[in-house]
Write a protein that holds these residues in place. Structure first.
Motif, mmCIF file in Angstrom:
data_model
loop_
_atom_site.group_PDB
_atom_site.id
_atom_site.type_symbol
_atom_site.label_atom_id
_atom_site.label_comp_id
_atom_site.label_asym_id
_atom_site.label_seq_id
_atom_site.Cartn_x
_atom_site.Cartn_y
_atom_site.Cartn_z
ATOM 1 N N SER A 60 -3.726 0.030 4.895
ATOM 2 C CA SER A 60 -2.387 -0.478 4.617
ATOM 3 C C SER A 60 -1.945 -1.416 5.735
ATOM 4 O O SER A 60 -1.657 -0.948 6.832
ATOM 5 N N PRO A 61 -1.932 -2.723 5.527
ATOM 6 C CA PRO A 61 -2.281 -3.454 4.319
ATOM 7 C C PRO A 61 -3.793 -3.430 4.066
ATOM 8 O O PRO A 61 -4.575 -3.092 4.948
ATOM 9 N N ALA A 62 -4.172 -3.798 2.857
ATOM 10 C CA ALA A 62 -5.551 -3.620 2.395
ATOM 11 C C ALA A 62 -6.581 -4.449 3.159
ATOM 12 O O ALA A 62 -7.753 -4.111 3.159
ATOM 13 N N ASN A 63 -6.192 -5.504 3.837
ATOM 14 C CA ASN A 63 -7.159 -6.408 4.480
ATOM 15 C C ASN A 63 -7.467 -6.054 5.934
ATOM 16 O O ASN A 63 -7.993 -6.875 6.664
ATOM 17 N N GLN A 64 -7.182 -4.866 6.392
ATOM 18 C CA GLN A 64 -7.443 -4.500 7.787
ATOM 19 C C GLN A 64 -8.173 -3.161 7.847
ATOM 20 O O GLN A 64 -8.375 -2.523 6.838
ATOM 21 N N ASN A 65 -8.571 -2.755 9.070
ATOM 22 C CA ASN A 65 -9.360 -1.525 9.194
ATOM 23 C C ASN A 65 -8.906 -0.634 10.340
ATOM 24 O O ASN A 65 -9.714 -0.011 11.000
ATOM 25 N N SER A 66 -7.585 -0.565 10.553
ATOM 26 C CA SER A 66 -7.098 0.327 11.606
ATOM 27 C C SER A 66 -5.904 1.175 11.172
ATOM 28 O O SER A 66 -5.635 2.189 11.790
#
Length: 112
Positions: A76-82
């Motif tokens: 959240s948001p979908a384009n990240q990984n943390s």
């Protein structure tokens, strides 16, 4: 004339250069690569003593608590990984630390 000026500047700067040479170099701080991707599966120990496992599934994570119960959280948001969330719960992963936020509870820091 230019040579004389250069000589005077060098004479004026030489005490400064000598002083800089006498100062020891400060120790370099340890650098942790926080841009490195999270491992597929990692176990974290939290400040309150609880241990949990986080499985990285790409666009989501699966958090498994000490009792074996698991919860899937979407990025959240979908384009990240943390940052991940599900309903009123969230987790933020930063390097070797994870901040776990549960609805109605104080946020807890966990380390792997």
């Amino acid at each position: 004339m230019a040579l004389r000026r250069t000589f005077r500047v060098m004479l004026a700067l030489s005490p400064l250069l000598v002083a800089m040479a006498c100062v020891p170099n400060p120790p370099k701080a340890a650098v942790t690569d926080v841009s490195a991707p999270q491992p597929r599966t990692a176990t974290y120990t939290c400040a309150d003593g609880v241990r949990m496992t986080i499985e990285n599934l790409g666009t989501s994570v699966r958090v498994v608590g000490p009792d074996g119960a698991s919860e899937d959280m979407l990025a959240s948001p979908a384009n990240q990984n943390s940052r991940y969330e599900q309903a009123h719960d969230a987790i933020v992963i930063d390097g070797r630390e994870a901040l776990v936020m549960k609805a109605g509870s104080t946020p807890v820091t966990c380390k792997r």
